[in-house]
Every structure is written in structure tokens, then in C-alpha cells.
Write a protein that holds these residues in place. Structure first.
Motif, PDB file in Angstrom:
ATOM      1  N   ASN A 193     -75.891   9.870  -4.307  1.00 17.61           N
ATOM      2  CA  ASN A 193     -74.686  10.565  -4.737  1.00 17.61           C
ATOM      3  C   ASN A 193     -74.406  10.424  -6.233  1.00 17.61           C
ATOM      4  N   LEU A 194     -75.120   9.531  -6.913  1.00 22.39           N
ATOM      5  CA  LEU A 194     -74.932   9.387  -8.347  1.00 22.39           C
ATOM      6  C   LEU A 194     -75.557  10.536  -9.127  1.00 22.39           C
ATOM      7  N   VAL A 195     -76.642  11.077  -8.586  1.00 20.48           N
ATOM      8  CA  VAL A 195     -77.345  12.158  -9.290  1.00 20.48           C
ATOM      9  C   VAL A 195     -77.104  13.524  -8.657  1.00 20.48           C
ATOM     10  N   ASN A 219     -69.000  19.448  -5.162  1.00 25.60           N
ATOM     11  CA  ASN A 219     -70.242  19.110  -4.447  1.00 25.60           C
ATOM     12  C   ASN A 219     -70.236  19.401  -2.946  1.00 25.60           C
ATOM     13  N   MET A 232     -74.396  13.869  -0.825  1.00 22.27           N
ATOM     14  CA  MET A 232     -73.361  13.141  -1.565  1.00 22.27           C
ATOM     15  C   MET A 232     -72.878  11.918  -0.804  1.00 22.27           C
ATOM     16  N   PRO A 275     -75.533   6.673  -0.359  1.00 25.11           N
ATOM     17  CA  PRO A 275     -75.378   5.802  -1.530  1.00 25.11           C
ATOM     18  C   PRO A 275     -76.545   5.933  -2.502  1.00 25.11           C
ATOM     19  N   LEU A 276     -76.257   5.841  -3.765  1.00 21.51           N
ATOM     20  CA  LEU A 276     -77.190   5.967  -4.887  1.00 21.51           C
ATOM     21  C   LEU A 276     -77.599   7.418  -5.122  1.00 21.51           C
TER      22      LEU A 276
END
Length: 209
Positions: free
Chosen positions: A49-51, A28, A43, A46-47
Motif C-alpha cells: 500500500n506504500l507504492v 485508490n 491497498m 501492508p507495504l
């Protein structure tokens, strides 16, 4: 097809490279910096970076083609293939390290729980009337004890803490024990109630291990 790389977001992307990018998925933000695709720095949000790895995997090839000048389609594919190989190797190594760390961690916990000092300490806590009064029965002992145990032949010392819980309440037991002439004894034992943080000095009730 004309080389349209590096011409921005309106540039046409060759169909043969507009496919899933494993290098972008695994590496990434590192991949993003190297491929002039700075959106990969999301990335660090927060949050998001999950998708983001999945977005980069799906859109990364097109973004990299449009954001950076490439000599040819063949060069682009060759470079991205290297990124994919490196990404798989790095993630595989990280996964292996995580498994090894978890195995070592649980091995230490199991060795700790099967030690003579720990078993003796648990027996003393379970048999203590004040602990039973607070927690009720059945009483369960937390899976993750902490502290240290030192033994040398017939002598030793232990400083431990672990959670206790029952139908009436729960808390944390802190205790110190010593081993002399092959026998363990409780020197100090304190129960801290959860919530109130009230500490109760417990009357030692040692039992033979």
C-alpha cells in the motif's frame, strides 16, 4: 478512434486519456471499486500500500478504460475529472483535520506542562535523592506527561506519570498529589525502572511551587 473501452487488457487505450489519474491516486481502493479496477484493493496489503497509490496514479486511467465500458472518451474524461476533484477535496479536508488535531494536542500538552501541579510534581521528582541515584545527572523529563489534574480554587488533585532519564538509567514516575489551602503536596510517588519494571516507593520531597 473506435471505442475500445471494456474490452480487457489487450484493448488499445486512447493517448489523450492515458495520463496521470489524480482520482486513482487520492482515493485508490474506493476509486478502484467504482471503476472496476479491483487491483486497487492491494491497498489493504501492508507495504504494497506504500507504492500502490503511485501505481494507480500512473496506470489507473488505462486500467479503468480497459476494465469498464464507457460511452465515449469525453465521458471517461469527465468522470475522471470529478474523481480528481473529489480526491483533492477529501485529502485536503483530511490534511486540515490532521493539522487541527495536532495543534489541539500540542496545545493541551503545553497547557499541561505549564500547570502549577505539573511544575510542582517535576520539582519534587528532580529533588528526590532516590530518583537522582537511579538516573544520574543531568536528568531530563519526558515531553509527554499523562494523567489528570483537577483544581477548584484553593483545592485540587493530580494523578500524573512521566518519564525520567539520565546517564545512568531511566524509568517512569507515577505520583499523586493534592492541593489544600492553595498549597500542593505529594501523597504518593513511585518510580518504575525501565527493563526490570521494579517499583521503588519514593520518599516524598515536596517543594513549594
Amino acid at each position: 478512434m473506435e471505442n475500445t473501452s471494456g474490452q480487457g487488457k489487450s484493448a488499445a487505450v486512447p493517448p489523450e486519456i492515458d495520463r496521470w489519474n489524480w482520482g486513482a491516486f487520492f482515493l485508490n481502493w474506493i476509486w478502484g471499486i467504482a471503476n472496476n479496477t479491483l487491483i486497487a484493493l492491494l491497498m489493504f496489503v501492508p507495504l504494497v500500500n506504500l507504492v500502490m497509490p503511485f501505481v494507480l496514479g500512473a496506470k489507473g486511467s488505462a486500467w479503468a478504460w480497459r476494465n469498464k465500458q464507457w460511452e465515449s472518451i469525453e465521458q471517461f474524461k469527465s468522470v475522471q475529472r470529478v474523481w480528481a476533484i473529489v480526491g483533492v477535496v477529501v485529502c485536503g479536508a483530511m490534511a486540515a483535520f490532521a493539522v487541527m488535531f495536532a495543534a489541539i494536542f500540542f496545545a493541551i500538552i503545553l497547557a499541561f506542562q505549564h500547570s502549577e501541579a505539573y511544575k510542582f510534581s517535576v520539582s519534587a521528582v528532580v529533588a528526590n535523592a532516590q530518583v537522582v541515584q537511579l538516573t544520574g545527572k543531568p536528568m531530563t523529563i519526558g515531553f509527554l506527561p499523562s494523567g489528570e489534574i483537577n483544581e477548584s480554587g484553593s483545592k485540587g488533585s493530580a494523578s500524573l506519570s512521566f518519564d525520567v532519564q539520565g546517564p545512568n538509567g531511566k524509568g517512569t514516575v507515577y505520583l499523586k498529589a493534592t492541593k489544600d489551602m492553595g498549597q500542593w503536596k505529594i501523597d504518593r510517588m513511585v518510580l518504575e525502572e525501565e527493563g526490570t519494571k521494579r517499583r521503588i516507593d519514593l520518599v516524598p520531597n515536596p517543594a513549594s511551587p
